[in-house]
Design an enzyme around this catalytic site. Structure first.
Site, PDB file in Angstrom:
ATOM      1  CE1 TYR A  41      -2.997  -6.507   9.084  1.00  0.00           C
ATOM      2  CE2 TYR A  41      -5.236  -5.645   9.171  1.00  0.00           C
ATOM      3  CZ  TYR A  41      -4.051  -5.836   8.482  1.00  0.00           C
ATOM      4  OH  TYR A  41      -3.920  -5.360   7.204  1.00  0.00           O
ATOM      5  CG  ASN A  70      -9.421  -1.305   2.051  1.00  0.00           C
ATOM      6  OD1 ASN A  70      -8.953  -2.438   2.139  1.00  0.00           O
ATOM      7  ND2 ASN A  70      -9.335  -0.423   3.037  1.00  0.00           N
ATOM      8  CD  GLU A  71     -10.026  -2.534   6.365  1.00  0.00           C
ATOM      9  OE1 GLU A  71      -9.985  -1.403   6.895  1.00  0.00           O
ATOM     10  OE2 GLU A  71      -9.256  -3.462   6.667  1.00  0.00           O
ATOM     11  CD  GLU A 125      -5.986  -4.857   4.631  1.00  0.00           C
ATOM     12  OE1 GLU A 125      -5.777  -4.609   5.853  1.00  0.00           O
ATOM     13  OE2 GLU A 125      -6.492  -4.038   3.845  1.00  0.00           O
ATOM     14  CD  GLU A 181      -2.855   1.005   2.473  1.00  0.00           C
ATOM     15  OE1 GLU A 181      -3.675   1.902   2.667  1.00  0.00           O
ATOM     16  OE2 GLU A 181      -2.804  -0.041   3.170  1.00  0.00           O
ATOM     17  CD  GLN A 199       0.594  -2.595   3.562  1.00  0.00           C
ATOM     18  OE1 GLN A 199       1.428  -2.051   2.844  1.00  0.00           O
ATOM     19  NE2 GLN A 199      -0.456  -1.941   4.030  1.00  0.00           N
ATOM     20  CG  ASN A 237      -7.593   2.225   5.700  1.00  0.00           C
ATOM     21  OD1 ASN A 237      -8.412   1.341   5.418  1.00  0.00           O
ATOM     22  ND2 ASN A 237      -7.175   2.430   6.928  1.00  0.00           N
TER      23      ASN A 237
END
Length: 504
Positions: free
Chosen positions: A244, A172-173, A292, A27, A349, A72
């Site tokens: 996460y 994304n999200e 992710e 990212e 990442q 993001n």
């Protein structure tokens, strides 16, 4: 000594592994792009400014696909800023991470880097501040050959042939209140459906990932998936998952049990997908893009002190310890156990930002989590076998009952090799492994690798990059159709079984 009994059978298979399950993510965040993969003027830079030392480590990982450009970041991104002559590209405020984005690297440069790294690009479109037409324009720019405004613009920018990106994320999200352009499930589902239909009209060969929940702890989890897919089920191919894990309490036993939560998370998302499938009387199955996943918490305090509106600050630079490598190994095992539905996954990442690879002005090095990611991707190829584990467990307040031993077996039919991955989460005692190899006569241990360390919090640094690394072991063997081995306390383990007499 406690024993974990495991059974595998040639005929009881989960699925052939999609190699994209070993993907990663870069990212425009922190030093992932600038100083991570791209640093003109560095002694490590090639003629295009890409760091050769980073490229070498990425090639060693053999990453099949890399998600780009966010994250993001994508929800406020104007892709046009990153194409064409660099001297004409604007620097802009990047509100997702409160930095300045110079746009020195855009999709053309990143595609060139991906070619050098031997990987494919998983592209994302902005459905936060932008919408259907901008997504269509980007796809036309990337994938159409010639004769249209956007394909000819690409040629003017020096790229004659299409990029041909085949896997695309629809934002994304979008369930997250932190996300630029956050939407309700119904709003996003409608937008995703209309965007998907137009994109597949332009290029029917592409596959599309719709945003699932940002994590299983979201208050809308489950209902979000059901509502979004109710709108766009027929237009998309995958639903995304993100997770996460952290050890804020310094409780290794609970931390290592996080993979149990990941396992339940996958099961629940599959159930939501299949609910919509049944509701629509569809023959189509929506699979998972777990795009992710990682450990993320070490950098939280230092990130609060960073200045805003600067270029490429040291954001999200977690320094991973040995227990992090154990959990990453367990998370990879969990992904493989669900290979029938998880077809794409991205360790988030790849460089500097919560990453297996770190760089400085004087070099690049492998963090602890690099090794289970490397070795699982290298040897976890072929067919996942149903792996039945009967072994000791322990209790945690946060995740309930957890298995002391995470284990999965893979049959590589091309190499005629059985590969067993196992993590012993018992931090106090070794555990005996007894794996019954039904219908696999005549195999013997060709290689045994272990990651073990006397300090759960040991890290690899630039000064000491070999503090936590895999080690070759002996002592395991196949007797009467059973693999017998000892899993050292708090250890990640790899066993490669080949037919007797075959070279490794």
């Amino acid at each position: 000594m406690k024993t974990a009994k495991v059974i595998v059978d040639r005929d009881f298979q989960v699925s052939r592994i999609d190699k994209r399950i070993y993907g990663s993510f870069i990212e425009h965040l922190g030093r992932a792009v600038y100083e991570g993969i791209y640093q003109p003027g560095s002694k490590f830079a090639d003629e295009e400014g890409f760091r050769k030392d980073t490229l070498e480590l990425v090639r060693e990982l053999n990453v099949p696909i890399v998600r780009y450009p966010g994250g993001n970041f994508v929800s406020g991104y104007r892709w046009e800023d990153g194409v064409g002559p660099k001297e004409n590209r604007p620097a802009r405020l990047e509100p997702a991470w409160s930095v300045v984005e110079t746009n020195e690297v855009g999709l053309g440069e990143f595609s060139n880097w991906a070619d050098k790294a031997g990987t494919q690009v998983m592209m994302a479109v902005n459905l936060g501040t932008r919408g259907i037409q901008e997504a269509a324009d980007l796809l036309e720019y990337c994938n159409l050959d010639k004769g249209t405004r956007m394909s000819e613009l690409r040629k003017q920018h020096g790229r004659e042939k299409p990029y041909g990106f085949k896997l695309w994320c629809l934002g994304n999200e979008m369930d997250g209140p932190w996300q630029i352009g956050h939407k309700t499930a119904r709003e996003y589902g409608r937008l995703a459906d209309e965007t998907a239909k137009l994109m597949k009209t332009i290029d029917p060969s592409i596959e599309l990932v719709v945003c699932g929940s940002s994590g299983s702890g979201m208050p809308t989890f489950g209902q979000w998936e059901a509502t979004v897919l109710d709108e766009c089920y027929d237009s998309v191919d995958y639903v995304s998952m993100h997770t996460y894990y952290a050890d804020h309490e310094h409780d290794t036993r609970t931390f290592l049990a996080s993979s149990e939560d990941m396992d339940r998370f996958i099961t629940d998302v599959c159930a939501a997908c299949d609910y919509v499938k049944a509701k629509k009387h569809s023959n189509k199955t929506i699979n998972i893009s777990f795009d992710e996943w990682n450990v993320w918490y070490h950098s939280a305090q230092q990130d609060r002190k960073l200045p805003k509106w600067v270029r490429a600050p040291h954001q999200l630079e977690d320094v991973y310890d040995f227990q992090d490598a154990l959990l990453v190994g367990s998370m990879l095992i969990t992904l493989l156990r669900h290979a029938d539905r998880v077809k794409v996954a991205c360790l988030a990442q790849l460089v500097n930002v919560i990453a297996p690879i770190m760089t400085s002005d004087t070099g690049a090095w492998r963090q602890t989590i690099y090794y289970p990611y490397l070795l699982t991707g290298k040897y976890g190829q072929g067919i996942v076998l149903q792996t039945l584990v009967d072994g000791p467990t322990y209790e945690t307040e946060k995740f309930g009952t957890a298995r002391c031993v995470d284990c999965v077996a893979v049959y590589n039919d091309e190499a005629d090799e059985i590969v067993v991955f196992a993590v012993n989460k018992d931090i106090d005692e070794p555990i005996a492994l007894n794996l019954e190899l039904r219908q696999f006569d005549g195999y013997e241990v060709g290689e045994q690798v272990v990651m073990v360390c006397d300090d759960l919090y040991a890290v690899n640094t630039e000064e000491d990059p070999g503090r936590v690394v895999p080690q070759c072991r002996t002592g395991s063997a196949v007797h009467n159709g059973h693999l017998e081995a000892v899993l050292e306390k708090a250890s990640w383990n790899l066993f490669r079984l080949r037919r007797a007499g075959m070279d490794n």
